[in-house]
Design a protein around this motif. Structure first.
Motif, PDB file in Angstrom:
ATOM      1  N   THR A 133      35.980  41.824  90.545  1.00 47.97           N
ATOM      2  CA  THR A 133      35.914  40.993  89.835  1.00 47.97           C
ATOM      3  C   THR A 133      34.727  40.030  90.182  1.00 47.97           C
ATOM      4  N   SER A 134      33.902  39.794  89.201  1.00 50.34           N
ATOM      5  CA  SER A 134      32.793  38.798  89.486  1.00 50.34           C
ATOM      6  C   SER A 134      32.199  37.953  88.373  1.00 50.34           C
ATOM      7  N   ARG A 135      31.666  36.955  88.583  1.00 54.19           N
ATOM      8  CA  ARG A 135      31.018  36.112  87.412  1.00 54.19           C
ATOM      9  C   ARG A 135      29.585  36.553  87.304  1.00 54.19           C
ATOM     10  N   PHE A 136      29.195  37.631  88.099  1.00 64.06           N
ATOM     11  CA  PHE A 136      27.875  38.269  88.110  1.00 64.06           C
ATOM     12  C   PHE A 136      27.992  39.648  87.418  1.00 64.06           C
ATOM     13  N   GLN A 137      26.982  40.366  87.060  1.00 69.63           N
ATOM     14  CA  GLN A 137      26.756  41.472  86.635  1.00 69.63           C
ATOM     15  C   GLN A 137      26.274  42.611  87.652  1.00 69.63           C
ATOM     16  N   ARG A 147      29.755  24.909  87.776  1.00 71.13           N
ATOM     17  CA  ARG A 147      28.610  24.739  88.640  1.00 71.13           C
ATOM     18  C   ARG A 147      28.158  25.669  89.723  1.00 71.13           C
ATOM     19  N   ALA A 148      29.361  26.203  90.238  1.00 68.27           N
ATOM     20  CA  ALA A 148      29.194  27.204  91.354  1.00 68.27           C
ATOM     21  C   ALA A 148      28.250  28.305  91.014  1.00 68.27           C
ATOM     22  N   SER A 149      28.108  28.814  89.851  1.00 63.34           N
ATOM     23  CA  SER A 149      27.329  29.885  89.297  1.00 63.34           C
ATOM     24  C   SER A 149      25.818  29.248  89.640  1.00 63.34           C
ATOM     25  N   VAL A 150      25.716  28.259  88.928  1.00 60.83           N
ATOM     26  CA  VAL A 150      24.264  27.420  88.980  1.00 60.83           C
ATOM     27  C   VAL A 150      23.743  27.253  90.406  1.00 60.83           C
ATOM     28  N   ASP A 151      24.431  26.778  91.342  1.00 63.88           N
ATOM     29  CA  ASP A 151      24.375  26.465  92.723  1.00 63.88           C
ATOM     30  C   ASP A 151      23.964  27.783  93.405  1.00 63.88           C
ATOM     31  N   ALA A 152      24.569  28.675  92.954  1.00 63.08           N
ATOM     32  CA  ALA A 152      24.335  30.204  93.574  1.00 63.08           C
ATOM     33  C   ALA A 152      22.640  30.276  93.356  1.00 63.08           C
ATOM     34  N   LEU A 153      21.931  29.668  92.532  1.00 61.29           N
ATOM     35  CA  LEU A 153      20.755  29.923  92.351  1.00 61.29           C
ATOM     36  C   LEU A 153      19.744  29.352  93.266  1.00 61.29           C
ATOM     37  N   GLU A 154      20.282  28.685  94.139  1.00 59.03           N
ATOM     38  CA  GLU A 154      19.397  27.934  95.052  1.00 59.03           C
ATOM     39  C   GLU A 154      18.192  28.521  95.833  1.00 59.03           C
ATOM     40  N   ASP A 155      18.550  29.911  95.689  1.00 61.79           N
ATOM     41  CA  ASP A 155      17.227  30.704  96.520  1.00 61.79           C
ATOM     42  C   ASP A 155      16.400  31.001  95.361  1.00 61.79           C
ATOM     43  N   SER A 156      16.622  30.323  94.343  1.00 63.60           N
ATOM     44  CA  SER A 156      15.583  30.935  93.107  1.00 63.60           C
ATOM     45  C   SER A 156      15.610  29.839  92.123  1.00 63.60           C
ATOM     46  N   PRO A 157      14.687  28.665  92.610  1.00 58.37           N
ATOM     47  CA  PRO A 157      14.610  27.329  91.792  1.00 58.37           C
ATOM     48  C   PRO A 157      14.108  27.383  90.651  1.00 58.37           C
ATOM     49  N   ILE A 158      13.215  28.401  90.379  1.00 63.58           N
ATOM     50  CA  ILE A 158      12.694  28.659  88.971  1.00 63.58           C
ATOM     51  C   ILE A 158      13.714  29.089  87.903  1.00 63.58           C
ATOM     52  N   ALA A 159      14.710  29.955  88.511  1.00 63.10           N
ATOM     53  CA  ALA A 159      15.672  30.443  87.634  1.00 63.10           C
ATOM     54  C   ALA A 159      16.479  29.261  87.371  1.00 63.10           C
ATOM     55  N   ARG A 160      16.866  28.638  88.338  1.00 61.27           N
ATOM     56  CA  ARG A 160      17.689  27.242  88.129  1.00 61.27           C
ATOM     57  C   ARG A 160      17.316  26.626  86.917  1.00 61.27           C
ATOM     58  N   ASP A 161      15.782  26.200  86.878  1.00 55.91           N
ATOM     59  CA  ASP A 161      15.102  25.136  86.252  1.00 55.91           C
ATOM     60  C   ASP A 161      15.188  25.930  84.650  1.00 55.91           C
ATOM     61  N   GLN A 203      16.880  38.079  82.946  1.00 49.00           N
ATOM     62  CA  GLN A 203      17.644  39.258  83.226  1.00 49.00           C
ATOM     63  C   GLN A 203      18.635  38.832  84.469  1.00 49.00           C
ATOM     64  N   GLU A 204      18.103  37.696  85.253  1.00 44.91           N
ATOM     65  CA  GLU A 204      19.073  37.258  86.454  1.00 44.91           C
ATOM     66  C   GLU A 204      19.850  36.289  85.904  1.00 44.91           C
ATOM     67  N   LEU A 205      19.639  35.605  85.179  1.00 46.69           N
ATOM     68  CA  LEU A 205      20.617  34.533  84.450  1.00 46.69           C
ATOM     69  C   LEU A 205      21.689  35.140  83.571  1.00 46.69           C
ATOM     70  N   SER A 206      21.166  36.194  82.675  1.00 51.78           N
ATOM     71  CA  SER A 206      22.319  37.177  82.300  1.00 51.78           C
ATOM     72  C   SER A 206      23.074  38.011  83.226  1.00 51.78           C
TER      73      SER A 206
END
Length: 740
Positions: free
Chosen positions: A225-229, A324-338, A379-382
């Protein structure tokens, strides 16, 4: 019965004492027998076993490894790998349960991932499967359940399995490889028994753990189970949100726990609250609990606050933290978060063109203009379930690998999360500013002519159908991307746009029933830094030609009513001097392409698609000497291609798919010396190919239907690099194009 238990227990313990330390599987089997014995004795004496009990049995000490396992299983230690219990109320998962169970038991699936945003019921669904009698009958005691934290290592997972399932105290492994080998060896010792390993809440950075835990053992299955694919691992089941009926049931169970029936709360208030939660299980549960025992006034005030613009996250921190946890997980990809936060600029419940987002991000974050990196972020956000990426056609970007021909949908709560996270700073200091105007009531921060300048680099202004284009001044000198969402029959862009000297991207989209009539477009003609402009579902007038003076690199006209707006467009060497891409899509009244557009010397990409009234292209099309990509798909009235197209020696990509009226190709097509990709599925009027196609020596891919593939098969000997890709025909879609 008691004597029977004692005798059986004695024999089991004696056998257990003779097992060699290396035979993990036999220890596992006999430990389970002792556990069942312990449960029988507990029921016999109707007593609870205490965690610190030292058990003596027939003169033998059952302490150490075995009693540790028995004690922990009976006492319910929080770090146990046993399957957790089910919640008291489960709503809306029955159909998902049946489908996931069917997939899980298929012989050809080793890894199955249940994917959805946080709080949608993935863990509950996994628990339901583990507690199902059919599943237990197949896997028996070999159901291993592990909750995977973001920092979990392979060694930690294996240690949990050995400690809590295999009764080995404090197993030590020097490396991940050693732990992996020990686990695989143990599983192989189980022989023909089926094994189910459940990995709950796996994060994106733990994807490699799934691969490491895959062993080529018959009957061994992993449920994730995951919030990611994880597109490259096994199969994925996307868990959808609740329908209205189930959403209402869940809210009522949370708000009215006695019997789930509302007491003194009008039905319309419950319905509105359900609508606000948008089928999101976590939101329904948390908000229902917050209203438990509250009167009608609390329900009304809560709804009123939300209608006035207060975020649902302001009063429900649990929902905020979960999503927010899913968004915080983008900490290594700041542009993806933006990029995720930028999605708050578009209206609720509307599709967003991936092409529009990619154009915006190219200019906002200085990304590549070809779309490789922008597609990667989409694709990363998806993959993290922060948006849904949907192809607009079956063969969309099949060979390019990019997302240009996709559109985006997003759950309302995720959109609201993007707005909430973008609105934490004071208005003047925000990087993004999202403004919604109802009627002509401008926000308070904008009602004063003397308001201070804002620092926003991204500005979105949404107006409704009653807005009359009455603007106050807005000082936003740093804005680089402007999105105008409109619904009124007529619209005049804000006059202060003339001062946006740093503006690089402009998108004006009408979401009304009919195209919105745009006025005063010359306002835009002074924006010397504007690079990309997108007009969607608007009615154009000849004044649109004022933008031809700009230094645009890309112009998109989508679902526009063209009318006579381009009639006076003649050959002009100064027109759009830097334009490299022109996109005209679903402009139903476009009957001809002005010859003047063929004077765009720098044009590299020309897309004229789904324009059903278009019956011919300019004979001077061959003047576009730098053209590399020509898309004409679904122009169902287009009957022929101009002979001059043979001069397009730079052309690499040609798409004439679903051009139903084309019955022949010009002989000059063989002069396209640089052509590598030709898409032509659905060209049903085409009965033969000109012999000149044998000169297309660089042609690598032809995408066509089965009938056309036979025509190309005659030339495979001449074209050594040719690959014919046959696509399945969508006859219903073709019919809709004909009658559309």
């Amino acid at each position: 019965m008691f004597i029977f238990y004692l005798e059986n227990g004695k024999q089991t313990v004696l056998k257990c004492s003779k097992i060699k330390c290396w035979n993990v599987y036999k220890k596992f089997v006999h430990a389970n027998k002792l556990i069942r014995l312990d449960h029988e004795l507990l029921r016999f004496f109707q007593a609870e076993l205490q965690d610190n009990l030292s058990v003596k049995f027939m003169g033998l000490d059952l302490g150490g490894e075995v009693v540790s396992s028995v004690t922990k299983r009976a006492g319910g230690f929080s770090n146990s790998c046993n399957v957790p219990g089910l919640p008291d109320v489960i709503v809306g998962l029955d159909s998902h349960f049946k489908e996931v169970k069917r997939m899980l038991l298929k012989d050809d699936i080793q890894v199955l991932t249940v994917s959805a945003p946080g709080g949608c019921g993935k863990t509950t669904l996994a628990k339901m499967l583990c507690h199902d009698n059919d599943i237990k009958g197949i896997f028996g005691d070999n159901i291993f359940y592990i909750t995977v934290s973001r920092t979990t290592s392979l060694k930690t997972i294996v240690q949990k399995l050995f400690t809590h399932h295999l009764n080995v105290n404090n197993p030590e492994f020097r490396t991940d490889e050693e732990a992996k080998n020990a686990l695989e060896k143990m599983m192989r010792q189980m022989g023909s028994q089926k094994i189910l390993l459940v990995l709950d809440d796996v994060w994106a950075e733990s994807e490699s753990l799934i691969e490491e835990l895959k062993f080529p053992i018959p009957g061994y299955t992993i449920l994730v189970t995951s919030r990611f694919q994880f597109s490259g691992i096994g199969s994925t089941y996307e868990l959808s949100l609740l329908n209205d009926e189930d959403a209402r049931t869940l809210l009522c169970h949370s708000a009215f726990p006695c019997d789930g029936n509302q007491i003194d709360v009008p039905d319309d208030l419950v319905s509105k609250m359900v609508e606000c939660c948008k089928g999101f299980p976590l939101a329904l549960t948390v908000i229902g609990a917050s209203l438990r025992g509250q009167g009608v006034l609390k329900w009304r005030t809560t709804l009123q606050k939300w209608s006035e613009g207060q975020s649902i996250f302001d009063s429900n921190s649990q929902i905020l933290l979960s999503l927010r946890a899913s968004v915080d997980a983008l900490e290594d990809s700041p542009i993806a978060r933006d990029c995720f936060l930028d999605l708050g600029a578009f209206p609720e419940d509307e599709k967003i063109s991936a092409s529009a987002l990619m154009d915006m991000w190219v200019e906002s974050y200085n990304l590549d203009k070809e779309g490789m990196y922008t597609s990667e972020y989409l694709q990363e956000l998806s993959s993290r379930n922060l948006l849904n990426l949907i192809p607009s056609r079956k063969d969309a970007s099949e060979l390019e690998g990019y997302c240009n021909e996709h559109y985006i949908t997003q759950h309302d709560l995720l959109r609201e999360l993007a707005i909430h996270l973008s609105s934490q700073d004071p208005i003047a200091q925000r990087k993004r500013l999202f403004i919604e105007i109802h009627g002509n009531d401008l926000p308070a921060m904008w009602s004063d002519e003397t308001q201070q300048a804002i620092d926003a680099r991204f500005l979105s202004i949404s107006t409704d159908e009653t807005f009359s284009s009455v603007w106050y001044d807005l000082k936003a000198p740093k804005v680089q991307a402007l999105v105008l969402n409109i619904r009124s029959k007529e619209y005049t862009p804000p006059h202060f746009i003339k001062k946006f000297n740093e503006l690089k991207f402009l998108c004006i989209t009408s979401y009304g029933i009919y195209p919105t009539e745009l006025h005063e477009l010359p306002l835009i003609s002074s924006l010397s830094n504007l690079r990309r402009m997108r007009l969607e579902h608007v009615s154009l007038s000849p004044s649109v030609q004022s933008i031809f003076e700009l230094n645009l690199e890309k112009l998109s006209l989508i679902m526009c009513e063209i009318g006579n707006a381009l009639d006076s467009c003649t050959v002009n060497p100064t027109m759009l001097p830097n334009l490299s891409e022109l996109e005209i899509e679903i402009c139903y009244d476009l009957k001809e392409v002005p010859a003047g557009l063929c004077s765009l010397d720098r044009l590299e990409k020309l897309s004229i698609t789904n324009c059903h009234e278009l019956d011919a292209l300019p004979e001077v099309l061959g003047c576009l000497s730098n053209l590399e990509t020509l898309r004409l798909h679904s122009c169902t009235g287009l009957s022929k291609l101009p002979k001059s197209m043979g001069k397009l020696h730079s052309l690499v990509y040609l798409d004439i798919s679903d051009c139903l009226s084309i019955n022949s190709l010009p002989d000059q097509i063989g002069e396209l010396s640089g052509l590598r990709v030709l898409k032509m599925s659905g060209c049903h009027g085409l009965e033969e190919l000109p012999d000149s196609v044998s000169n297309l020596t660089l042609l690598e891919d032809v995408i066509c239907d089965e009938e056309t593939s036979y025509l190309w098969s005659y030339y495979e000997g001449d074209l050594c690099d040719l690959k014919i890709n046959v696509v399945e025909e969508d006859r219903l879609a073709n019919f809709m194009k004909i009658v559309g």
